[in-house]
Each structure stands twice: as structure tokens, then as C-alpha cells.
Design a protein around this motif. Structure first.
Motif, PDB file in Angstrom:
ATOM      1  N   GLU A   1       0.841  -1.205   0.000  1.00 48.16           N
ATOM      2  CA  GLU A   1       0.000   0.000   0.000  1.00 48.16           C
ATOM      3  C   GLU A   1       0.877   1.257   0.000  1.00 48.16           C
ATOM      4  O   GLU A   1       1.710   1.450   0.886  1.00 48.16           O
ATOM      5  N   VAL A   2       0.681   2.105  -1.009  1.00 45.25           N
ATOM      6  CA  VAL A   2       1.527   3.294  -1.153  1.00 45.25           C
ATOM      7  C   VAL A   2       0.765   4.609  -0.975  1.00 45.25           C
ATOM      8  O   VAL A   2       1.342   5.682  -1.125  1.00 45.25           O
ATOM      9  N   GLY A   3      -0.519   4.523  -0.642  1.00 46.11           N
ATOM     10  CA  GLY A   3      -1.324   5.738  -0.539  1.00 46.11           C
ATOM     11  C   GLY A   3      -0.773   6.817   0.375  1.00 46.11           C
ATOM     12  O   GLY A   3      -0.693   7.986  -0.019  1.00 46.11           O
ATOM     13  N   PRO A   4      -0.363   6.484   1.606  1.00 45.25           N
ATOM     14  CA  PRO A   4       0.108   7.534   2.516  1.00 45.25           C
ATOM     15  C   PRO A   4       1.377   8.238   2.055  1.00 45.25           C
ATOM     16  O   PRO A   4       1.621   9.384   2.430  1.00 45.25           O
ATOM     17  N   ARG A   5       2.193   7.562   1.231  1.00 41.37           N
ATOM     18  CA  ARG A   5       3.408   8.207   0.738  1.00 41.37           C
ATOM     19  C   ARG A   5       3.237   8.655  -0.713  1.00 41.37           C
ATOM     20  O   ARG A   5       3.181   9.836  -1.014  1.00 41.37           O
ATOM     21  N   ASP A   6       3.119   7.732  -1.627  1.00 36.74           N
ATOM     22  CA  ASP A   6       3.034   8.066  -3.044  1.00 36.74           C
ATOM     23  C   ASP A   6       1.739   8.797  -3.370  1.00 36.74           C
ATOM     24  O   ASP A   6       1.699   9.631  -4.283  1.00 36.74           O
ATOM     25  N   GLY A   7       0.686   8.484  -2.622  1.00 34.65           N
ATOM     26  CA  GLY A   7      -0.584   9.162  -2.855  1.00 34.65           C
ATOM     27  C   GLY A   7      -0.582  10.594  -2.367  1.00 34.65           C
ATOM     28  O   GLY A   7      -0.844  11.532  -3.122  1.00 34.65           O
ATOM     29  N   LEU A   8      -0.231  10.776  -1.098  1.00 38.12           N
ATOM     30  CA  LEU A   8      -0.349  12.104  -0.495  1.00 38.12           C
ATOM     31  C   LEU A   8       0.758  13.064  -0.924  1.00 38.12           C
ATOM     32  O   LEU A   8       0.604  14.278  -0.804  1.00 38.12           O
ATOM     33  N   GLN A   9       1.881  12.542  -1.457  1.00 33.92           N
ATOM     34  CA  GLN A   9       2.959  13.448  -1.862  1.00 33.92           C
ATOM     35  C   GLN A   9       2.553  14.317  -3.053  1.00 33.92           C
ATOM     36  O   GLN A   9       3.181  15.336  -3.324  1.00 33.92           O
ATOM     37  N   ASN A  10       1.498  13.915  -3.748  1.00 33.37           N
ATOM     38  CA  ASN A  10       1.084  14.654  -4.936  1.00 33.37           C
ATOM     39  C   ASN A  10      -0.088  15.592  -4.672  1.00 33.37           C
ATOM     40  O   ASN A  10      -0.612  16.210  -5.592  1.00 33.37           O
ATOM     41  N   PRO A  26       7.135  19.051   0.153  1.00 34.34           N
ATOM     42  CA  PRO A  26       6.643  19.656   1.399  1.00 34.34           C
ATOM     43  C   PRO A  26       5.468  18.904   2.013  1.00 34.34           C
ATOM     44  O   PRO A  26       5.249  18.988   3.223  1.00 34.34           O
ATOM     45  N   GLN A  27       4.740  18.139   1.187  1.00 31.43           N
ATOM     46  CA  GLN A  27       3.597  17.399   1.715  1.00 31.43           C
ATOM     47  C   GLN A  27       4.015  16.325   2.724  1.00 31.43           C
ATOM     48  O   GLN A  27       3.194  15.872   3.522  1.00 31.43           O
ATOM     49  N   LEU A  28       5.285  15.913   2.673  1.00 37.74           N
ATOM     50  CA  LEU A  28       5.768  14.864   3.580  1.00 37.74           C
ATOM     51  C   LEU A  28       6.849  15.382   4.528  1.00 37.74           C
ATOM     52  O   LEU A  28       7.681  14.622   5.035  1.00 37.74           O
TER      53      LEU A  28
END
Length: 309
Positions: A20-29, A66-68
């Protein structure tokens, strides 16, 4: 809740591990920064839904993503979870930050093409591999598992179609550095099933075992599920996906959302392939997250199931 009729197909693995990559790859965008508390609850909800590997955050410089920027604040909030929590690290400084917080799974992010390596890492492909070498070596010495992401495996918005031998060269180099796992990224979503099979076959022939390979498809042209099925038929058992279909790539504007985890789980349930994921809880999580982002989920399965509720 509606569930698919189960009709197994020969030649598929009995179980698939969803990365599951949503919290990283998802939210970074995301254009806006999601509060740290919301991220922590998102990851807890994903774990409750049965996902055993949830990529939590990225230890990149806040200037670039900056999102992360809250990685140091977020990671300790996940200490109670009994799931794998990989984090992305771009260099030794990122590794230092991750190890200081007790991270036991890291990922490095390479490119199969020179243009994207320059735009994303400000280095050539070979220079980026040189940068990763001490990162991987130090992690391995500390018994930390290392995943190697390889982007632009099928097509590049600046260079066009990417030759299979070019991808194989960089993939093998990553594995030779000591990566435990390789994730093949279709960053702009242009792959088709025949291309997927050709690359996996070439990797086999180059000595990169399918057991060490995961796939990471974007759904730009609606091919993510068909490409995933082709990979599973080849023996792949690790599939990257993002809850609710969140994400893209901030350095490749033609990259739309990742394969939605719910869409993947729906297909795998229908094929009789185990994932350990509760589709109802996962869908509810993505609906919850979509409300916090202020827009509906792009996942077709989320929309279908939430509309029926």
C-alpha cells in the motif's frame, strides 16, 4: 456489501501481498498539506482493513516534497502498529533520519531513463546508483530491508517508449547493489500486458527472479488491472496500489493516479486470490480520506460500493 462472484483462473498465485503506497506516493502529490494526525489515522485505518505493508512517508528534503515534511512527527505515531512500514529515503541523510526513528524497511527511488533521473534526482542514472550504493550497504549492514523503486520502466514523457534492455540494465544494477526487492514502475501508465510480459521475461533471463519483483502500475490509460493480471500470470506476487487511487508523480505531470487498492482487491477476490484485506473497511477508509481531501475518490470500486451503501 456487494462482492464479486469467485471464479478462479489457473496459473495465478494463491495469495498476493499488496504494498500500500497511498500515505506516501498518494499524499505526496496533493496540492495541500494533509495534517499529520489525519495521515496517522489514515495509516491506522489501512492497517485495520488488513493491509500488512503500508508505505508510511518519505525522508526527502522538505523543499522537494513539502507534503511529507512531517516524517519525524508522523513515524513515532505509528509505533503501535504491527505492520510493515517502509519509508522512502533519497540519500544517506534520509537514511540517517529514518534509522534514528527505528525504520526497518526503506526504499530508494531510481529511474530507468536519463531525463527523469535528471529531473527527479538531479543526477545521471549511473550517478544516482552511485549515490544509492552506501545507502543500501549501510541498511543491509543494519539488517534493514531495502526496496528499489525503478520508475519509467515502460515509457517516459520526454524520451518516449523505454527499451526493455535499458530497463533491465538499471534493474539488475539495483539488485546488484543489494536491494531485497525491486518495484517496476509504470510511472505514466503507458504499459500494456505484452510489454509487461516482455520485461518480466527479460528480467528472468538476466537473473532477476520474479520472486523479488513487485509491480507498480498507474491507470492513465485504464490498463493498470490488465497489466497487473499479466504480471500475476508471470508469477509476480507483490503489487503496489494506493487506497482510493490517490497519487501521481510531482515530477511527471502526465502521471495520473496509481492503481486503486480497492479495484485491485475486487479483481483478486473474484479470482479467488487471497489478500487478507477487508474490502468494506478499505472502502470506508478511502471514503473517509476523500472527505478530508474535499473530493470524491477516483476509484471505480469505491464509488460503486459507497453509492450502494
Amino acid at each position: 456489501m456487494t462482492l464479486p462472484m469467485v471464479v478462479p483462473v489457473d496459473g495465478l498465485p494463491p495469495r498476493v501481498r499488496i504494498h500500500e503506497v497511498g500515505p506516501r506516493d498518494g499524499l505526496q502529490n496533493e496540492k495541500t498539506v494533509v495534517p499529520t494526525e489525519v495521515k496517522a489515522e489514515f495509516i491506522h485505518r489501512l492497517a485495520t482493513a488488513g493491509l500488512t505493508t503500508v508505505e508510511a512517508t518519505s525522508f526527502v528534503h522538505p523543499k522537494w516534497v513539502p507534503q511529507l515534511a512531517d516524517a519525524e512527527q508522523l513515524f513515532p505515531m505509528l509505533a503501535d502498529l504491527d505492520v510493515e512500514l517502509p519509508v522512502l529515503v533519497p540519500n544517506e541523510r534520509g537514511l540517517d533520519r529514518a534509522l534514528a526513528l527505528g525504520a526497518r524497511r526503506i526504499a530508494v527511488f531510481a529511474s530507468a531513463t536519463e531525463t527523469f533521473a535528471s529531473r527527479n534526482l538531479n543526477r545521471t542514472v549511473d550517478e544516482s546508483l552511485t549515490m544509492f550504493e552506501p545507502v543500501v550497504a549501510r541498511a543491509r549492514a543494519d539488517r534493514v530491508q531495502v526496496r528499489g523503486y525503478l520508475s519509467m520502466c515502460f515509457g517516459d514523457p520526454w524520451e518516449g517508449p523505454v527499451p526493455v534492455p535499458q530497463v533491465v540494465r538499471v534493474a539488475k544494477a539495483l539488485m546488484d547493489l543489494g536491494c531485497d526487492e525491486l518495484s517496476l514502475g509504470d510511472t505514466i501508465g503507458v504499459a500494456t500486458p505484452g510489454h509487461v510480459r516482455a520485461l518480466l521475461t527479460a528480467l528472468d533471463e538476466a537473473g532477476v527472479p520474479t520472486t523479488a519483483v513487485g509491480v507498480h502500475f498507474h491507470d492513465t490509460y485504464g490498463q493498470a488491472l490488465s497489466n497487473t493480471l499479466a504480471a500475476l500470470q508471470h508469477g509476480v506476487t507483490t503489487v503496489d496500489a494506493s487506497a482510493g487511487g490517490l497519487g501521481g508523480c510531482p515530477y511527471a505531470k502526465s502521471a495520473t493516479g496509481n492503481l486503486a487498492t480497492e479495484d485491485l482487491v475486487w479483481m483478486l477476490q473474484g479470482l479467488g486470490v487471497e489478500t487478507g484485506v477487508d474490502l468494506g473497511l478499505l472502502t470506508a477508509t478511502s471514503v473517509w480520506m476523500a472527505e478530508r481531501l474535499g473530493r470524491p475518490s477516483p476509484s471505480r470500486t469505491v464509488r460503486a460500493l459507497s453509492h450502494k451503501e
